[in-house]
Design a protein around this motif. Structure first.
Motif, PDB file in Angstrom:
ATOM      1  N   SER A  64       0.732  -1.120  -0.005  1.00 40.65           N
ATOM      2  CA  SER A  64      -0.017   0.033  -0.028  1.00 40.65           C
ATOM      3  C   SER A  64       0.935   1.158   0.112  1.00 40.65           C
ATOM      4  O   SER A  64       0.935   1.899  -0.927  1.00 40.65           O
ATOM      5  N   LYS A  65       1.584   1.485   1.116  1.00 37.73           N
ATOM      6  CA  LYS A  65       2.487   2.650   1.141  1.00 37.73           C
ATOM      7  C   LYS A  65       3.654   2.550   1.781  1.00 37.73           C
ATOM      8  O   LYS A  65       3.717   1.780   2.742  1.00 37.73           O
ATOM      9  N   THR A  66       4.661   3.136   1.657  1.00 39.67           N
ATOM     10  CA  THR A  66       5.975   3.108   1.952  1.00 39.67           C
ATOM     11  C   THR A  66       6.126   3.731   3.483  1.00 39.67           C
ATOM     12  O   THR A  66       5.333   4.855   3.570  1.00 39.67           O
ATOM     13  N   LYS A 188      10.950   4.957  -5.552  1.00 34.79           N
ATOM     14  CA  LYS A 188       9.492   5.529  -5.524  1.00 34.79           C
ATOM     15  C   LYS A 188       9.544   6.633  -4.670  1.00 34.79           C
ATOM     16  O   LYS A 188      10.155   6.724  -3.473  1.00 34.79           O
ATOM     17  N   ARG A 190       9.171  10.134  -2.407  1.00 36.82           N
ATOM     18  CA  ARG A 190       8.716   9.983  -1.181  1.00 36.82           C
ATOM     19  C   ARG A 190       7.646  11.132  -1.245  1.00 36.82           C
ATOM     20  O   ARG A 190       6.530  11.020  -0.733  1.00 36.82           O
ATOM     21  N   GLU A 193       4.535  10.203  -3.405  1.00 35.59           N
ATOM     22  CA  GLU A 193       3.800   9.052  -2.680  1.00 35.59           C
ATOM     23  C   GLU A 193       2.816   9.932  -1.515  1.00 35.59           C
ATOM     24  O   GLU A 193       1.855   9.682  -1.134  1.00 35.59           O
ATOM     25  N   GLU A 194       3.469  10.810  -0.774  1.00 39.22           N
ATOM     26  CA  GLU A 194       2.885  11.456   0.333  1.00 39.22           C
ATOM     27  C   GLU A 194       1.979  12.480  -0.246  1.00 39.22           C
ATOM     28  O   GLU A 194       0.806  12.670   0.331  1.00 39.22           O
ATOM     29  N   ASN A 196       0.537  12.239  -3.547  1.00 40.65           N
ATOM     30  CA  ASN A 196      -0.207  11.692  -4.138  1.00 40.65           C
ATOM     31  C   ASN A 196      -1.059  12.821  -5.062  1.00 40.65           C
ATOM     32  O   ASN A 196      -2.408  12.451  -5.382  1.00 40.65           O
TER      33      ASN A 196
END
Length: 269
Positions: A64-66, A188, A190, A193-194, A196
């Motif tokens: 799902s998420k790092t 990926k 950071r 991803e945070e 989005n």
């Protein structure tokens, strides 16, 4: 989702602001602090079969998420950047750690135009770079663009900014008929991803960073995000395409965009 952005062929090696914003000058933390490796930690996850632990880097990749576990030195640097972002924006955010950087960035993303967003980030970078680094940059600026400077910047980026962009590695690319290790491949991102949000990636990271490096070091750089897997390649020595021709600006945003607003391409919502 959307059109895939094709990254430049590479092979792994071993190895912006308004004029009235004038935050006080600060001396930043030493870059040496960024060279200390972080520890990883096993975290319980609902989907344990998707857990992948990396002991050499400061992250845990899940389905799902790092999940990051920054060491204390990296937390100091993150806190410093967060304070700089907030002071430059003229707003306070009590969210702890890295999330505060993204939260304030998202607020400025919603408040400012794309041009103002990039100017805001450029101002943050100017305020964040400590005095000793400015001296080093000025010294390097006197050097002509070369294979050494491009490869040095690639290696430096992977070592010094793991806490900001996530784990990365230096890759090789052919430039002007010769092979160089001038590419940083971020596994990926950071920040992406945070956040989005595709618009935050392009306007608060890609464009201002390209401009800052070109202006500061005199070296063109092309940042090529892949919005399918959130990886990114930073290619030192390669001119970026014009914005109207850049594939990054032809991508729709994520369906669950955290900023909940439209960008250059229509959001999927």
């Amino acid at each position: 989702m959307g059109t895939r952005i094709h990254l430049s062929p590479a092979r792994a090696s071993s190895i912006p602001a308004r004029s009235h914003w004038k935050p006080p000058h600060k001396q930043g933390p030493s870059t040496v602090s960024l060279l200390i490796p972080s520890n990883s930690v096993t975290t319980k996850h609902n989907n344990d079969h998707g857990l992948k632990i990396h002991t050499r880097n400061n992250y845990i990749a899940t389905s799902s998420k790092t999940i990051y576990r920054d060491n204390w030195l990296e937390r100091i640097v993150i806190s410093y950047l967060s304070k700089t972002v907030q002071e430059t924006a003229g707003m306070k955010n009590n969210t702890p750690g890295y999330k505060a950087i993204v939260a304030v960035s998202a607020a400025m993303f919603r408040k400012l135009s794309p041009t103002e967003q990039r100017a805001f980030v450029l101002k943050v970078l100017e305020n964040a770079v400590p005095g000793f680094a400015i001296f080093m940059i000025k010294e390097m600026r006197l050097m002509p663009q070369s294979k050494f400077t491009r490869e040095f910047l690639a290696i430096f980026t992977t070592v010094a900014f793991r806490w900001l962009v996530g784990p990365s590695e230096v890759r090789e690319l052919e430039l002007e008929g010769k092979k160089e290790r001038n590419v940083v491949h971020i596994t990926k991102c950071r920040f992406l991803e945070e956040a989005n949000c595709v618009g935050m990636c392009t306007n608060l990271c890609k464009m201002p960073t390209q401009e800052f490096i070109k202006k500061t070091f005199g070296i063109p750089v092309n940042m090529v995000p892949n919005f399918d897997d959130m990886s990114c390649e930073i290619i030192f020595g390669q001119d970026p395409p014009a914005e109207e021709d850049d594939p990054a600006f032809k991508e729709p945003c994520y369906k669950l965009c955290n900023s909940k607003q439209r960008h250059n391409a229509s959001c999927i919502s």
